[in-house]
Write an enzyme that holds these catalytic residues in place. Structure first.
Site, mmCIF file in Angstrom:
data_model
loop_
_atom_site.group_PDB
_atom_site.id
_atom_site.type_symbol
_atom_site.label_atom_id
_atom_site.label_comp_id
_atom_site.label_asym_id
_atom_site.label_seq_id
_atom_site.Cartn_x
_atom_site.Cartn_y
_atom_site.Cartn_z
ATOM 1 N N HIS A 100 40.732 33.035 32.871
ATOM 2 C CA HIS A 100 39.870 33.765 33.809
ATOM 3 C C HIS A 100 40.737 34.133 34.998
ATOM 4 O O HIS A 100 40.808 33.409 35.983
ATOM 5 C CB HIS A 100 38.697 32.875 34.238
ATOM 6 C CG HIS A 100 37.681 33.602 35.062
ATOM 7 N ND1 HIS A 100 37.056 33.033 36.146
ATOM 8 C CD2 HIS A 100 37.171 34.856 34.959
ATOM 9 C CE1 HIS A 100 36.216 33.908 36.674
ATOM 10 N NE2 HIS A 100 36.270 35.015 35.969
ATOM 11 N N SER A 142 34.199 34.383 40.726
ATOM 12 C CA SER A 142 33.654 35.564 41.396
ATOM 13 C C SER A 142 33.550 35.337 42.893
ATOM 14 O O SER A 142 33.089 34.298 43.355
ATOM 15 C CB SER A 142 32.267 35.860 40.827
ATOM 16 O OG SER A 142 31.687 36.947 41.476
ATOM 17 N N LYS A 183 39.834 37.806 43.360
ATOM 18 C CA LYS A 183 40.643 38.192 42.201
ATOM 19 C C LYS A 183 40.795 39.697 42.082
ATOM 20 O O LYS A 183 41.891 40.223 41.963
ATOM 21 C CB LYS A 183 39.991 37.680 40.908
ATOM 22 C CG LYS A 183 40.410 36.338 40.463
ATOM 23 C CD LYS A 183 40.125 36.015 39.019
ATOM 24 C CE LYS A 183 38.992 36.739 38.366
ATOM 25 N NZ LYS A 183 37.669 36.501 38.933
ATOM 26 N N THR A 184 39.671 40.390 42.110
ATOM 27 C CA THR A 184 39.690 41.846 41.949
ATOM 28 C C THR A 184 40.349 42.519 43.138
ATOM 29 O O THR A 184 41.223 43.383 42.987
ATOM 30 C CB THR A 184 38.250 42.376 41.778
ATOM 31 O OG1 THR A 184 37.669 41.773 40.624
ATOM 32 C CG2 THR A 184 38.234 43.882 41.616
ATOM 33 N N ASP A 198 40.238 40.613 35.672
ATOM 34 C CA ASP A 198 39.357 39.460 35.462
ATOM 35 C C ASP A 198 39.691 38.577 34.267
ATOM 36 O O ASP A 198 39.495 37.378 34.330
ATOM 37 C CB ASP A 198 37.909 39.953 35.330
ATOM 38 C CG ASP A 198 36.889 38.856 35.481
ATOM 39 O OD1 ASP A 198 37.048 38.014 36.380
ATOM 40 O OD2 ASP A 198 35.918 38.829 34.706
ATOM 41 N N ARG A 224 27.440 45.766 42.250
ATOM 42 C CA ARG A 224 28.619 45.855 41.386
ATOM 43 C C ARG A 224 28.913 47.294 40.969
ATOM 44 O O ARG A 224 28.033 48.145 40.947
ATOM 45 C CB ARG A 224 28.396 45.040 40.115
ATOM 46 C CG ARG A 224 28.291 43.538 40.323
ATOM 47 C CD ARG A 224 29.650 42.892 40.302
ATOM 48 N NE ARG A 224 29.593 41.441 40.367
ATOM 49 C CZ ARG A 224 30.625 40.656 40.126
ATOM 50 N NH1 ARG A 224 31.783 41.181 39.775
ATOM 51 N NH2 ARG A 224 30.512 39.351 40.230
#
Length: 544
Positions: free
Chosen positions: A232, A250, A254-255, A269, A334
């Site tokens: 992940h 989340s 990360k993004t 991801d 999102r």
């Protein structure tokens, strides 16, 4: 009149027609579209799905209904002879009988077969042809089909022509509820996977992220069984070909942090680390949109255009401009877009062995440092611990940050025991001599409610210092209790921010008690893995 052939499966797709009945779906359905174009899916969503609009930037704005986040308590894996000894049953993976799965499967099939329109998307999970899976999605909403068209790897015309049978099928009947009286059901929502039948069934939730994370769960079982490590994580690559992995749940960054204009994005991801390097599982990105701006995150902001799917956002009804600061529908707004919408995406999404591994955490207590260099044993300790905070909106019922431990920085998606993934990661780190860093993107100067979230520009400066080699040769000091090596200086980051004890705005006694509280939480959590961890890993925990 323009000629526009309907991409109907009926009469046009003999491969699909030959598979009628294997998963219960009637593939001769006259209004069933296979791998329909973006434009066609837009038209159907706007025409048949209330609450669907086009934003000023051209993205499809839609609603996932009552559920605006995942429903982890409703996730089930079928307990059957071919896989039950492998699965980590317990806090994440709840058993479901084969009979109960078949009831849910029949319910989903009956619903889908009676819809006026059905959509099929045939795509791939995994950019490396050696390991990729053929994933088929069957759904009743154009929105769901477009979402998975973005998130899976899109086949070429030739690949689609020769697609054959899928390796796994997702039946999304999310608009239809599960029967609460079916054995093992706890609500009208059910997300279930049967590894023997290679099928996933969704009932009672229209949140599209369930499909995405379902694919990841499938890969999290099948990839380690194939001898490679599913992770992940996001990943990017520098101009010299150096790859970095970013772990984190989340909301930890990360993004955001992997979308770096100076580096090529491999993926945001989900990845797999093989004997030849890393590859992205997905064909797109699923970015959080809350407080998104062109100034803070230009790559992601620019990816929101025709072909992208915006979920549960608020917009001006006249101008169709989206207000990314509005949380009235959910904090978990999102956007799903193809990875090529990021200008510097690396295509195909395959990179070299990682040089740096970055473990992201969102510390709600405000006592973990913004950056620390980890020893190999500390890396394993923090990977197995997976400390972070659940950020508001990513799951149903979470309205403010909540301290949690998520094994391997992805516990909701693990299928095997966490130590199996950790052992594989330890071998990879040792073999390829990767440097490992712990980065806190959470609070500084105090706990949540009194301190402040660490500025994104500071986190970016720290990442830059890792990539340009500055931190590899920096002067470090030991941070007490947690025993972490923290740098005394990082270009672009105020010195007082780097040491939580200095940044703390309350009393020393308050700081000390908060450190002790978090350290105890770490130790209590790790106790359940202690008997399967080596002495040096156990010794890497906080010392009170």
């Amino acid at each position: 009149m323009t000629k526009s052939p309907t991409p109907s499966i009926h009469k046009h797709d003999p491969e699909l027609e030959a598979s009628v009945g294997k998963d219960g779906i009637d593939y001769t359905h006259v209004h069933l579209l296979r791998n329909a174009s973006v434009a066609k899916l837009y038209e159907d969503a706007l025409r048949y799905e209330p609450g669907t609009f086009v934003s000023s930037a051209g993205a499809l704005v839609t609603s996932s209904g009552k559920k605006t986040g995942r429903s982890p308590k409703d996730k089930r894996i079928v307990d059957e002879d071919t896989t039950n000894e492998d699965i980590w049953w317990g806090p994440v993976n709840t058993k479901m009988t084969e009979h109960a799965f078949l009831i849910n499967h029949e319910r989903a099939v009956d619903y889908l077969n009676t819809r006026e329109r059905l959509y099929v998307f045939d795509g791939f999970a995994g950019w490396d042809p050696k390991y990729r899976l053929k994933i088929r999605v069957v759904c009743a909403r154009a929105y769901h089909c477009l979402f998975m068209r973005n998130m899976l790897i899109r086949p070429t015309e030739e690949e689609l022509k020769n697609y054959g049978e899928p390796d796994f099928t997702i039946l999304n009947a999310g608009a239809f509820p599960a029967n609460r009286y079916t054995t093992g059901m706890t609500s009208t929502t059910s997300v279930s996977i049967n590894f023997n039948l290679r099928q996933m069934v969704i009932l009672g939730t229209e949140y599209a992220g369930e499909m995405k994370k379902g694919v990841f769960t499938i890969m999290h079982y099948l990839m380690p069984k194939a001898g490679v490590l599913s992770l992940h994580s996001s990943a990017n690559q520098g101009p010299d070909g150096d790859t970095s992995l970013f772990f984190g749940l989340s909301g930890t960054g990360k993004t955001t942090l992997s979308a770096d204009p100076a580096r090529a994005l491999i993926g945001d991801d989900e990845h797999v680390w093989t004997d030849t390097g890393v590859f992205n599982i997905e064909g797109g990105c699923y970015a959080k949109c809350i407080d998104l701006s062109a100034e803070k995150e230009p790559e992601i902001f620019g990816a929101i255009r025709f072909g992208s799917v915006l979920e549960n956002v608020v917009f001006d009804e006249d101008t169709r401009l989206v207000d990314f600061t509005d949380k009235s529908l959910t904090e978990n707004t999102r956007c799903a877009y193809p990875i090529e919408y990021i200008p510097n995406a690396l295509l195909p999404c395959i990179g070299a062995h990682p040089k740096n591994i970055i473990m992201l955490t969102c510390d709600a207590f405000g006592v973990l440092p913004p950056v620390a260099k980890l020893t190999p044993s500390q890396a394993m300790y923090h990977f197995i611990s997976g400390y972070t905070a659940k950020i508001a909106g990513t799951e149903e019922g979470v309205t403010e940050p909540e301290a949690t431990f998520s094994a391997c920085f992805g516990q909701p998606f693990l299928v095997l025991h966490p130590t199996q993934y950790a052992t594989m990661l330890a071998q990879k780190i040792q073999e390829h001599k990767a440097d490992v860093w712990l980065i806190n993107t959470g609070w500084n100067g105090g706990a949540y409610g009194t301190g402040k979230r660490i500025a994104l520009k500071y986190s970016r400066a720290i990442i830059d210092a890792i990539h340009n080699g500055e931190l590899k040769t920096a002067e470090f000091e030991t941070y007490p209790v947690f025993g972490l090596d923290i740098p005394k200086a990082v270009t672009g980051v105020p010195a007082e921010v780097l040491n939580p004890a200095v940044a703390w705005q309350g009393s020393k006694a308050d700081f000390s008690s908060t450190v002790t509280k978090l350290a105890n939480l770490f130790n209590e959590n790790f106790a359940k893995y202690q008997d399967q961890a080596t002495e040096d890993v156990v010794a890497s925990g906080p010392k009170l």
